[in-house]
Design an enzyme around this catalytic site. Structure first.
Site, PDB file in Angstrom:
ATOM      1  N   GLU A   1       0.922  -1.243   0.255  1.00 43.31           N
ATOM      2  CA  GLU A   1       0.075   0.012  -0.003  1.00 43.31           C
ATOM      3  C   GLU A   1       0.859   1.234   0.011  1.00 43.31           C
ATOM      4  OE1 GLU A   1      -3.737  -1.671   2.575  1.00 43.31           O
ATOM      5  OE2 GLU A   1      -1.991  -0.877   3.505  1.00 43.31           O
TER       6      GLU A   1
ATOM      7  N   ASP B   1     -12.570  -3.990  -1.912  1.00 43.81           N
ATOM      8  CA  ASP B   1     -13.542  -5.084  -2.175  1.00 43.81           C
ATOM      9  C   ASP B   1     -14.807  -4.712  -1.465  1.00 43.81           C
ATOM     10  OD1 ASP B   1     -13.421  -5.955   1.064  1.00 43.81           O
ATOM     11  OD2 ASP B   1     -11.573  -5.477   0.389  1.00 43.81           O
TER      12      ASP B   1
HETATM   13  N1  SAH Z   1      -2.047  -9.186   2.834  1.00 48.51           N
HETATM   14  C1  SAH Z   1      -3.147 -10.172   2.416  1.00 48.51           C
HETATM   15  C2  SAH Z   1      -4.572  -9.592   3.013  1.00 48.51           C
HETATM   16  C3  SAH Z   1      -4.477  -8.309   3.742  1.00 48.51           C
HETATM   17  S1  SAH Z   1      -6.292  -7.634   3.671  1.00 48.51           S
HETATM   18  C4  SAH Z   1      -3.131 -10.414   1.009  1.00 48.51           C
HETATM   19  O1  SAH Z   1      -2.116  -9.707   0.423  1.00 48.51           O
HETATM   20  O2  SAH Z   1      -3.582 -11.224   0.651  1.00 48.51           O
HETATM   21  C5  SAH Z   1      -6.209  -6.719   5.016  1.00 48.51           C
HETATM   22  C6  SAH Z   1      -5.740  -5.525   4.585  1.00 48.51           C
HETATM   23  O3  SAH Z   1      -6.436  -4.511   4.128  1.00 48.51           O
HETATM   24  C7  SAH Z   1      -5.835  -4.737   6.155  1.00 48.51           C
HETATM   25  O4  SAH Z   1      -4.806  -3.766   6.517  1.00 48.51           O
HETATM   26  C8  SAH Z   1      -7.151  -3.967   6.176  1.00 48.51           C
HETATM   27  O5  SAH Z   1      -7.056  -2.545   6.795  1.00 48.51           O
HETATM   28  C9  SAH Z   1      -7.504  -3.677   4.595  1.00 48.51           C
HETATM   29  N2  SAH Z   1      -8.611  -4.310   4.363  1.00 48.51           N
HETATM   30  C10 SAH Z   1      -9.125  -4.307   2.742  1.00 48.51           C
HETATM   31  N3  SAH Z   1     -10.251  -4.821   2.776  1.00 48.51           N
HETATM   32  C11 SAH Z   1     -10.825  -5.119   3.939  1.00 48.51           C
HETATM   33  C12 SAH Z   1     -11.998  -5.456   4.367  1.00 48.51           C
HETATM   34  N4  SAH Z   1     -13.044  -5.921   3.539  1.00 48.51           N
HETATM   35  N5  SAH Z   1     -12.053  -5.676   5.900  1.00 48.51           N
HETATM   36  C13 SAH Z   1     -11.227  -5.375   6.612  1.00 48.51           C
HETATM   37  N6  SAH Z   1     -10.140  -4.852   6.342  1.00 48.51           N
HETATM   38  C14 SAH Z   1      -9.622  -4.693   4.856  1.00 48.51           C
END
Ligand code: SAH
Length: 240
Positions: A11, A197
């Site tokens: 990010e 998402d």
């Molecule tokens: N690093 C992992 C997934 C992390 S997702 C990968 O690459 O697959 C979680 C991160 O994204 C957290 O830092 C959160 O703040 C954010 N995030 C994105 N969508 C989210 C959701 N629907 N609910 C909670 N956090 C979310």
């Protein structure tokens, strides 16, 4: 001075590159949290990244790491403003789309704390007021909403009910933790969240949407972060 507190390296990377921020090698030699610093529009900018878990070599997402990152950064040098920046989930049913940028307003809160005793319940949820982003959002074309935080990426029916009660429009895993620490030190704070998402989608799992949309959402997040710094530089001398 403005601090951007961010959970994932993916990010933060494009912003760090665009602003040519450099690593603060003395930030904290014992902890995984990192600080990158530089200047933009005459404002001292730092990005604090939660860092990686030693055992799993994965980004330390969630509230614990965000709490320490924020506290450590403040103790090293007091900022004038703290911004929790990152990706988040949002609700199609509330008009959100992937790639939307939300600024937090009027507060951020925890959605996964349940202590059904008067007073304790409210304290758990938090509802931390944030910096007034209304004018900024209007001028820059961003959405406004209550950001809610919990330590899970998925949304249980209990979390969903709580988010509904709180009026949450944006769901993440760090904002309220950052807001809590900022409130302890009485430092103004708000969030910039880019939607990866739609958590109320019945067709696609949250983690699949997240992976598919991460790159484009982070591009939008980076542009938004830069635009916000330019806006603050233009409208206020408080941050120089
Ligand atoms: N690093 C992992 C997934 C992390 S997702 C990968 O690459 O697959 C979680 C991160 O994204 C957290 O830092 C959160 O703040 C954010 N995030 C994105 N969508 C989210 C959701 N629907 N609910 C909670 N956090 C979310």
């Amino acid at each position: 001075m403005i601090y951007f507190i961010m959970a994932m390296e993916a990010e933060a990377r494009p912003f760090i590159k665009r602003l040519q921020l450099s690593e603060d090698l003395m930030f904290n030699l014992r902890l995984p949290m990192r600080r990158l610093k530089g200047k933009y529009c005459g404002i001292d900018i730092s990005v604090i990244i939660n860092g990686k878990d030693k055992k799993f070599n994965l980004d330390l997402i969630g509230t614990q790491a965000a709490t320490i990152a924020t506290q450590q950064a403040i103790e090293r040098q007091y900022p004038n403003l703290i911004i929790s920046a990152g990706t988040a989930g949002a609700f199609a049913g509330k008009g959100a789309d992937v790639g939307d940028i939300y600024l937090s307003y009027p507060h951020v809160a925890f959605h996964d704390r349940r202590v059904p005793i008067s007073g304790w319940n409210e304290m758990g949820i938090g509802s931390f007021p944030v910096y007034d982003t209304r004018k900024m959002a209007q001028e820059l074309g961003f959405k406004l909403g209550i950001v809610t935080t919990g330590d899970s990426l998925d949304m249980s029916p209990t979390d969903a009910a709580m988010i509904e009660t709180i009026g949450g429009e944006v769901k993440d895993m760090e904002a309220a933790a950052v807001a809590w620490v900022a409130s302890l030190y009485q430092i103004p704070m708000f969030c910039i969240k880019s939607v990866t998402d739609l958590v109320d989608s019945t067709h696609h799992a949250t983690h699949e949407q997240f992976a598919r949309n991460l790159e484009t959402s982070v591009e939008k997040l980076t542009d938004a972060m830069i635009t916000v710094v330019e806006y603050l530089a233009k409208h206020s001398s408080d941050y120089c």
